[in-house]
Each structure stands twice: as C-alpha cells, then as structure tokens.
Scaffold this motif. Structure first.
Motif, PDB file in Angstrom:
ATOM      1  N   ARG A   1      38.857  49.557  35.095  1.00  0.00           N
ATOM      2  CA  ARG A   1      39.076  49.149  36.478  1.00  0.00           C
ATOM      3  C   ARG A   1      38.809  47.658  36.650  1.00  0.00           C
ATOM      4  O   ARG A   1      39.514  46.948  37.358  1.00  0.00           O
ATOM      5  N   THR A   2      37.773  47.167  35.966  1.00  0.00           N
ATOM      6  CA  THR A   2      37.442  45.740  36.036  1.00  0.00           C
ATOM      7  C   THR A   2      38.571  44.892  35.474  1.00  0.00           C
ATOM      8  O   THR A   2      38.950  43.870  36.055  1.00  0.00           O
ATOM      9  N   VAL A   3      39.123  45.319  34.330  1.00  0.00           N
ATOM     10  CA  VAL A   3      40.219  44.570  33.723  1.00  0.00           C
ATOM     11  C   VAL A   3      41.437  44.576  34.634  1.00  0.00           C
ATOM     12  O   VAL A   3      42.080  43.549  34.851  1.00  0.00           O
ATOM     13  N   MET A   4      41.763  45.733  35.199  1.00  0.00           N
ATOM     14  CA  MET A   4      42.939  45.814  36.060  1.00  0.00           C
ATOM     15  C   MET A   4      42.756  44.967  37.325  1.00  0.00           C
ATOM     16  O   MET A   4      43.698  44.344  37.811  1.00  0.00           O
ATOM     17  N   THR A   5      41.523  44.914  37.853  1.00  0.00           N
ATOM     18  CA  THR A   5      41.257  44.050  39.006  1.00  0.00           C
ATOM     19  C   THR A   5      41.496  42.599  38.648  1.00  0.00           C
ATOM     20  O   THR A   5      42.085  41.833  39.418  1.00  0.00           O
ATOM     21  N   ALA A   6      41.048  42.200  37.455  1.00  0.00           N
ATOM     22  CA  ALA A   6      41.255  40.817  37.013  1.00  0.00           C
ATOM     23  C   ALA A   6      42.738  40.527  36.816  1.00  0.00           C
ATOM     24  O   ALA A   6      43.222  39.447  37.154  1.00  0.00           O
ATOM     25  N   LEU A   7      43.476  41.502  36.290  1.00  0.00           N
ATOM     26  CA  LEU A   7      44.918  41.314  36.100  1.00  0.00           C
ATOM     27  C   LEU A   7      45.620  41.142  37.442  1.00  0.00           C
ATOM     28  O   LEU A   7      46.519  40.319  37.590  1.00  0.00           O
ATOM     29  N   LEU A   8      45.201  41.920  38.448  1.00  0.00           N
ATOM     30  CA  LEU A   8      45.787  41.778  39.771  1.00  0.00           C
ATOM     31  C   LEU A   8      45.496  40.394  40.336  1.00  0.00           C
ATOM     32  O   LEU A   8      46.362  39.754  40.939  1.00  0.00           O
ATOM     33  N   ALA A   9      44.270  39.917  40.103  1.00  0.00           N
ATOM     34  CA  ALA A   9      43.914  38.574  40.567  1.00  0.00           C
ATOM     35  C   ALA A   9      44.822  37.530  39.934  1.00  0.00           C
ATOM     36  O   ALA A   9      45.271  36.586  40.588  1.00  0.00           O
ATOM     37  N   LEU A  10      45.107  37.712  38.644  1.00  0.00           N
ATOM     38  CA  LEU A  10      45.996  36.777  37.969  1.00  0.00           C
ATOM     39  C   LEU A  10      47.392  36.816  38.585  1.00  0.00           C
ATOM     40  O   LEU A  10      48.029  35.777  38.795  1.00  0.00           O
TER      41      LEU A  10
ATOM     42  N   GLN B   1      36.207  34.350  34.794  1.00  0.00           N
ATOM     43  CA  GLN B   1      35.720  35.621  35.328  1.00  0.00           C
ATOM     44  C   GLN B   1      36.145  36.784  34.435  1.00  0.00           C
ATOM     45  O   GLN B   1      35.366  37.707  34.179  1.00  0.00           O
ATOM     46  N   GLN B   2      37.384  36.745  33.960  1.00  0.00           N
ATOM     47  CA  GLN B   2      37.848  37.778  33.024  1.00  0.00           C
ATOM     48  C   GLN B   2      37.023  37.779  31.748  1.00  0.00           C
ATOM     49  O   GLN B   2      36.601  38.833  31.257  1.00  0.00           O
ATOM     50  N   LEU B   3      36.821  36.602  31.181  1.00  0.00           N
ATOM     51  CA  LEU B   3      36.061  36.502  29.932  1.00  0.00           C
ATOM     52  C   LEU B   3      34.685  37.123  30.078  1.00  0.00           C
ATOM     53  O   LEU B   3      34.235  37.894  29.217  1.00  0.00           O
ATOM     54  N   GLN B   4      33.992  36.769  31.152  1.00  0.00           N
ATOM     55  CA  GLN B   4      32.626  37.253  31.321  1.00  0.00           C
ATOM     56  C   GLN B   4      32.591  38.764  31.483  1.00  0.00           C
ATOM     57  O   GLN B   4      31.730  39.447  30.896  1.00  0.00           O
ATOM     58  N   LYS B   5      33.532  39.322  32.260  1.00  0.00           N
ATOM     59  CA  LYS B   5      33.525  40.758  32.514  1.00  0.00           C
ATOM     60  C   LYS B   5      33.974  41.565  31.302  1.00  0.00           C
ATOM     61  O   LYS B   5      33.356  42.563  30.938  1.00  0.00           O
TER      62      LYS B   5
ATOM     63  N   PHE C   1      43.382  34.002  22.019  1.00  0.00           N
ATOM     64  CA  PHE C   1      42.341  33.762  23.024  1.00  0.00           C
ATOM     65  C   PHE C   1      42.979  33.588  24.403  1.00  0.00           C
ATOM     66  O   PHE C   1      43.971  32.863  24.520  1.00  0.00           O
ATOM     67  N   PRO C   2      42.456  34.291  25.413  1.00  0.00           N
ATOM     68  CA  PRO C   2      41.104  34.835  25.556  1.00  0.00           C
ATOM     69  C   PRO C   2      40.878  36.228  24.994  1.00  0.00           C
ATOM     70  O   PRO C   2      39.847  36.843  25.293  1.00  0.00           O
ATOM     71  N   ASN C   3      41.794  36.727  24.187  1.00  0.00           N
ATOM     72  CA  ASN C   3      41.647  38.030  23.551  1.00  0.00           C
ATOM     73  C   ASN C   3      41.432  39.140  24.570  1.00  0.00           C
ATOM     74  O   ASN C   3      40.531  39.977  24.447  1.00  0.00           O
ATOM     75  N   ILE C   4      42.285  39.137  25.576  1.00  0.00           N
ATOM     76  CA  ILE C   4      42.315  40.175  26.601  1.00  0.00           C
ATOM     77  C   ILE C   4      43.784  40.537  26.791  1.00  0.00           C
ATOM     78  O   ILE C   4      44.604  39.652  27.046  1.00  0.00           O
ATOM     79  N   PRO C   5      44.162  41.789  26.656  1.00  0.00           N
ATOM     80  CA  PRO C   5      45.584  42.134  26.784  1.00  0.00           C
ATOM     81  C   PRO C   5      46.122  41.787  28.156  1.00  0.00           C
ATOM     82  O   PRO C   5      45.439  41.899  29.173  1.00  0.00           O
ATOM     83  N   CYS C   6      47.371  41.350  28.156  1.00  0.00           N
ATOM     84  CA  CYS C   6      48.104  40.989  29.375  1.00  0.00           C
ATOM     85  C   CYS C   6      47.511  39.770  30.071  1.00  0.00           C
ATOM     86  O   CYS C   6      47.511  39.680  31.307  1.00  0.00           O
ATOM     87  N   THR C   7      47.005  38.826  29.300  1.00  0.00           N
ATOM     88  CA  THR C   7      46.651  37.502  29.820  1.00  0.00           C
ATOM     89  C   THR C   7      47.449  36.467  29.035  1.00  0.00           C
ATOM     90  O   THR C   7      47.881  36.717  27.914  1.00  0.00           O
ATOM     91  N   TYR C   8      47.635  35.300  29.623  1.00  0.00           N
ATOM     92  CA  TYR C   8      48.360  34.240  28.928  1.00  0.00           C
ATOM     93  C   TYR C   8      47.444  33.532  27.934  1.00  0.00           C
ATOM     94  O   TYR C   8      46.254  33.324  28.214  1.00  0.00           O
ATOM     95  N   PRO C   9      47.963  33.148  26.772  1.00  0.00           N
ATOM     96  CA  PRO C   9      47.131  32.459  25.780  1.00  0.00           C
ATOM     97  C   PRO C   9      46.640  31.112  26.291  1.00  0.00           C
ATOM     98  O   PRO C   9      47.349  30.419  27.026  1.00  0.00           O
ATOM     99  N   VAL C  10      45.439  30.760  25.907  1.00  0.00           N
ATOM    100  CA  VAL C  10      44.922  29.422  26.192  1.00  0.00           C
ATOM    101  C   VAL C  10      45.537  28.447  25.188  1.00  0.00           C
ATOM    102  O   VAL C  10      45.525  28.693  23.976  1.00  0.00           O
ATOM    103  N   VAL C  11      46.072  27.345  25.703  1.00  0.00           N
ATOM    104  CA  VAL C  11      46.717  26.318  24.870  1.00  0.00           C
ATOM    105  C   VAL C  11      46.122  24.952  25.216  1.00  0.00           C
ATOM    106  O   VAL C  11      45.123  24.862  25.890  1.00  0.00           O
ATOM    107  N   TRP C  12      46.748  23.904  24.721  1.00  0.00           N
ATOM    108  CA  TRP C  12      46.209  22.554  24.866  1.00  0.00           C
ATOM    109  C   TRP C  12      44.771  22.499  24.353  1.00  0.00           C
ATOM    110  O   TRP C  12      43.877  21.928  24.980  1.00  0.00           O
ATOM    111  N   THR C  13      44.568  23.134  23.193  1.00  0.00           N
ATOM    112  CA  THR C  13      43.238  23.237  22.606  1.00  0.00           C
ATOM    113  C   THR C  13      43.211  22.529  21.261  1.00  0.00           C
ATOM    114  O   THR C  13      44.033  22.818  20.387  1.00  0.00           O
TER     115      THR C  13
END
Length: 327
Positions: free
Chosen positions: A4-13, A35-39, A126-138
């Motif tokens: 539920r926490t992950v899905m809430t974060a996905l909705l926020a995105l 916030q996603q990373l921490q949760k 990274f951030p190694n969470i499914p259905c998030t965009y990869p972090v770039v410019w790293t």
C-alpha cells in the motif's frame, strides 16, 4: 502494508508528473523520490540525509530535467502492465538472502543455489523500486557514494555481466594486460562466440524499454537540451535475466566499476575502486543501436576516469544500480 505504501508513492509520482511529462521541478520530483526510498528500503534518517547531501551537491541528479523530459509511460501505466501488479516483483526468498527488497542473488545455477550467493544486485536501476524512473545525471563517484550510503556498493563489471547472462562466473580480469583497451580486447574475444542477451541468444526489438524518442533539441548531450525520456523501471516484464534482473538492456545505461588491479575490486571490499565502465544500452535502442549490448560485452573507455574522480562522466541517459556483499 508495504505494498500500500509503494502504491501510494506511485500515485504521488503520477500526480507530480502527469501524463508522462516531468511537470514538477527537480527539487519537487526528488522529494517524492526521497520519500519512496525511505519507505520502500526502510532507510534511517542518517542514511537519507547522506543521500540528500549527495543529490544536493550534484545539482543535476534526478530522473531527468523536468523542463524537457517527456517519459513515454507513467508509473500508473507501468503497474497496470505487470501481471499481478508490482507485488509480482516482491520476492520474500531474495529479500531474506539479500537483506533488502528488490535484490537478486548472484550465483551460478549450474553449481549453486540462491542461498550460496556471496553477493546480490539490485533488480532495477536506482532507485531500485519498480515503476519508478531511473536516476540519471549521476557521476560514477556519486553512484558509488549513494550505494555506500544504502549499505551497498557499486558493482564490479563481472557481477553486472553475470547478472545479465544468468550465471555469475569467477572474476578473471586480465590485470597483466597493461591497459583498459588490452583488457577489454582479451575479455570481448573470450565471450564473443557466446554473445547472449538477458532475454535470449539474439537481439530483439520490443522486449525492453528501448523504443522511446530522443529530444529533438538533443545534440551534444546537454542538461537543458536532452530529456531523460526513460520508461519506469520494470515496465517490460520480459526484459529480465535468468537471475531475475531487469532493464539491463534499454532505459538507462549504468555505471560500474572496472578494476585494473586486484585491490580495486569492489566485490573484495575495496573502496579505492578502478575505472569507469558503462554497461547496457539506453532508451532509443530499438531505433538506433550505437554499439553492441550483449551481456558480457565491455565498452571502449568512453569518457573514462577513475570511478572516484570528481570529474567522472554524467549524462541524460546514464544511471546505475548497486550490489551488496552478503554471507
């Protein structure tokens, strides 16, 4: 509860980005990411502060310049594509072995079990969470620092390659060869006859996150002209290796460590590290294949530097994933 926490974060995105457009500011988008990373990864306040500091020092790290980035798929659309939803990617056995969610044990299935693994690798960029965009410019240095802040490390090249090819082999870096080019030539000649992709023995279009568009204004790769038009991680469930690692073809290219001496191997506990190695391919590969991208192929020394150099390379389609020593 965790799902539920992950899905809430996905909705926020989805609310921040809208229909594929990165509409928030970089700071706003990064705050959702933090916030996603921490949760999801249950990071402590000190771990999160270390990650925030790395991002702040960069000024560019994130999921792309929101003024120009146009993602071809939203996190919500990604979740709808996965059989059973994102819970499909939650593997309790792997979490027990690796000590963190969304990691895959690295081992040789011919002779070992997952429980025999001495290391694990992030299933997603990274951030190694499914259905998030990869972090770039790293930068490679920043990638190593972020991994360390999470209790992980930057992978050695052979670990990423084994994860892709479906079997971790013993490291056999030809350290005596004398140069990156010589080491690369020896390695590629060894594996060229058995070239393999994560999903099978030949290159295929339409399987991985590699049918996006390059920004029309993108010439030399600048932050203000090139959108990071990536897909959410894991949005192509068939783009997976036999060890359960996703998106090693397409989406973002990835920083890895190429040791030039035994005491530069991340997998043996070194923090000195070697030189930069860029793995995988990126988000327009179905349209434009700039170089080979089979699993064990090693690239020329493009934009090369020591991993821990403050001048290590960064760009709009270059990210990373982490490894972790276990057992």
């Amino acid at each position: 509860m965790i799902l539920r926490t992950v899905m809430t974060a996905l909705l926020a995105l989805t609310l921040v980005w809208g229909k594929g457009a990165a509409a928030g500011t970089l700071a706003e988008n990064n705050e959702v990411l933090f916030q996603q990373l921490q949760k999801v990864h249950r990071l402590s306040a000190s771990e999160m502060q270390a990650i925030r500091n790395i991002f702040a020092k960069s000024g560019f790290m994130g999921q792309g310049n929101p003024k120009i980035t146009r993602h071809p798929m939203t996190p919500e659309q990604c979740a709808a594509r996965i059989p059973g939803g994102i819970s499909h990617y939650d593997n309790a056995r792997n979490t027990r072995i690796c000590g963190d969610r969304y990691m895959a044990p690295l081992y040789d299935p011919k002779t070992e079990r997952p429980e025999d693994a001495k290391a694990c690798i992030d299933m997603f960029e990274f951030p190694n969470i499914p259905c998030t965009y990869p972090v770039v410019w790293t930068k490679a240095m920043e990638a190593a620092e972020v991994c360390s802040a999470m209790g992980k490390r930057l992978c050695d090249a052979h670990e990423w390659e084994g994860a892709c090819d479906g079997a971790l082999e013993a490291p056999d870096y030809p350290f005596g060869a004398g140069s990156v080019a010589a080491m690369r030539s020896i390695h590629n000649n060894k594996y060229a006859s058995s070239a393999h992709w994560a999903y099978g023995p030949s290159f295929k279009r339409g399987v991985c996150a590699q049918n996006s568009e390059k920004s029309a204004s993108c010439g030399g790769g600048g932050y203000n002209s090139c959108g990071s038009n990536t897909y959410p991680t894991g949005s192509f469930p068939d783009c997976v290796s036999k060890l359960g690692v996703y998106d090693q073809h397409g989406n973002a290219a990835e920083h890895m460590n190429l040791p030039m001496a035994p005491d530069q191997m991340s997998s043996r506990g070194s923090t000195k590290l070697g030189v930069t190695e860029m793995k995988g391919s990126w988000f327009i590969w179905d349209k434009y294949r700039a170089h080979p991208d089979w699993c064990r192929w090693r690239a020329p020394y493009w934009h090369g530097s020591r991993v821990m150099s403050p001048a290590s390379h960064e760009n709009y389609h270059l990210g990373f994933r982490c490894c972790k020593t276990v057992n």
